[in-house]
Design an enzyme around this catalytic site. Sequence first.
Site, PDB file in Angstrom:
ATOM      1  N   ASP A 131       0.849  -1.183   0.000  1.00  0.00           N
ATOM      2  CA  ASP A 131       0.000   0.000   0.000  1.00  0.00           C
ATOM      3  C   ASP A 131       0.882   1.228   0.000  1.00  0.00           C
ATOM      4  O   ASP A 131       1.701   1.418   0.885  1.00  0.00           O
ATOM      5  CB  ASP A 131      -0.906   0.007   1.234  1.00  0.00           C
ATOM      6  CG  ASP A 131      -2.021   1.038   1.138  1.00  0.00           C
ATOM      7  OD1 ASP A 131      -1.754   2.131   0.626  1.00  0.00           O
ATOM      8  OD2 ASP A 131      -3.142   0.736   1.569  1.00  0.00           O
ATOM      9  N   ASP A 144      -0.257   5.588  -7.810  1.00  0.00           N
ATOM     10  CA  ASP A 144      -0.604   4.493  -6.898  1.00  0.00           C
ATOM     11  C   ASP A 144      -0.369   3.142  -7.548  1.00  0.00           C
ATOM     12  O   ASP A 144      -0.872   2.882  -8.647  1.00  0.00           O
ATOM     13  CB  ASP A 144      -2.074   4.636  -6.492  1.00  0.00           C
ATOM     14  CG  ASP A 144      -2.467   3.766  -5.311  1.00  0.00           C
ATOM     15  OD1 ASP A 144      -1.624   2.992  -4.820  1.00  0.00           O
ATOM     16  OD2 ASP A 144      -3.627   3.856  -4.868  1.00  0.00           O
TER      17      ASP A 144
END
Length: 429
Positions: free
Chosen positions: A105, A302
């Site tokens: 993450d 991301d």
Amino acid sequence: MGHFMSLVIILSILCSPFLSTTYSLTELNTESDGFTVDLIHMDSLVSPFYRINKTLQRSKIRADRFSFSSFASGVPSSVVIASEGDYIMKVNLGVPPKEINLNLDMGSLPLFDPKKSSTYKTVPGDPKDCKSFGGRPSILGDNTCRYSLRYLNTSYSDGTISSDTLRLNSTSGSPILHKNFLFGCGYENKGTFSVDTCGVIGLGRGPGSFLTQMNPTIRGKFAYCLLPRDDFNSSRSSKIHFGGKAAVSGSGAVSISMHFFKSQYAARFKGISVGNQKLAMSVNLLNSSKIFGLLNERIVVDSGPTLSFLPKKIYNALVAAMRKEIKLERADPVNEMLQVCYKTPSDGKLKGIPVVTIHFVGGDVKLSHSNTFLNVNFFRDGYKSVHCLAFVPHDGVAILGNLAQTNFLVGYDIGRKVISFKQTDCSKQ
């Protein structure tokens, strides 16, 4: 989001036991040139969870998290979405070491039985030290530091902030050893957590984050190189580099200023081109419109979702330009997310797909068709294969997903606040 989101979260009831073999170790030190670790895509052949593709579901859940914000309560909490990213890292925790799989993450906050580790310790409940890691002293009088995470989909995790010995199997040398590594050990976990992985390893900037704890060696630098989906059926893995091995430089490297959005790494971008056409996008500004220029629109970079997400005004302009340029036979939408699709030619090769250029403030990044179109195979009145535009409309902030980043070396230098891109054959990393 709270500081604790940068810690590694381990849900201590979900992982099956696995003791790794004995090996020589390299302790973290300031003289190290960094290290490299495998990144495994959940849908690849080498993934321990290789199964029917859940890419689209993960992408949507991931994007939805950026529509929410933190809230305050009597217990230090962070509001997040209990979701999975596309990539996992294998780490070993405890003595004897146990291998666990963690979702990677980019901005978030690792499950195992602490009783089986001789080096496991809980962080004492000293108010000052405990608070600095986003926790609070336990009210049970056991001198522990507690955390509490509440998720908007009613999932939650409660536990203690703890420490143990962390081992990373480096592909570039001996395994890396980090003693007294801090993480959140969850004892009460409920909700939609993935049954496949043991938790989340966060690459955020908080005081207890993986990056901060490794900083004496990696100095706030990491870079990944993601394999294209065509390589998922091979034995190769993507790579993530830390420290000195994370340099992104040389001919073709593009470096732009790093910004932050809800603890995520982001950049500013001023427009998109399709081929040689700069898109005309209307922006309300004192009742006027501005052509090619989004007033430094933010875009989160991301590795979590496969798809990329754009505000509707930008997405609509992109679709119109793509429809004009692409002459392939159109296909029906696959679902509500993949609306712009074309039938895959019999030879499997896409032709006439224009280059999409992301114009960041500070430099341009050119995306080929493998970065902008997702191959989808499914059964609907027989076997079908289509390629769909991997950009979708979104009400929140723009997100550059991992498909758009494949075959790029993407580097993050936290100290210099720089994100760098360089086209790279990631199979050779």
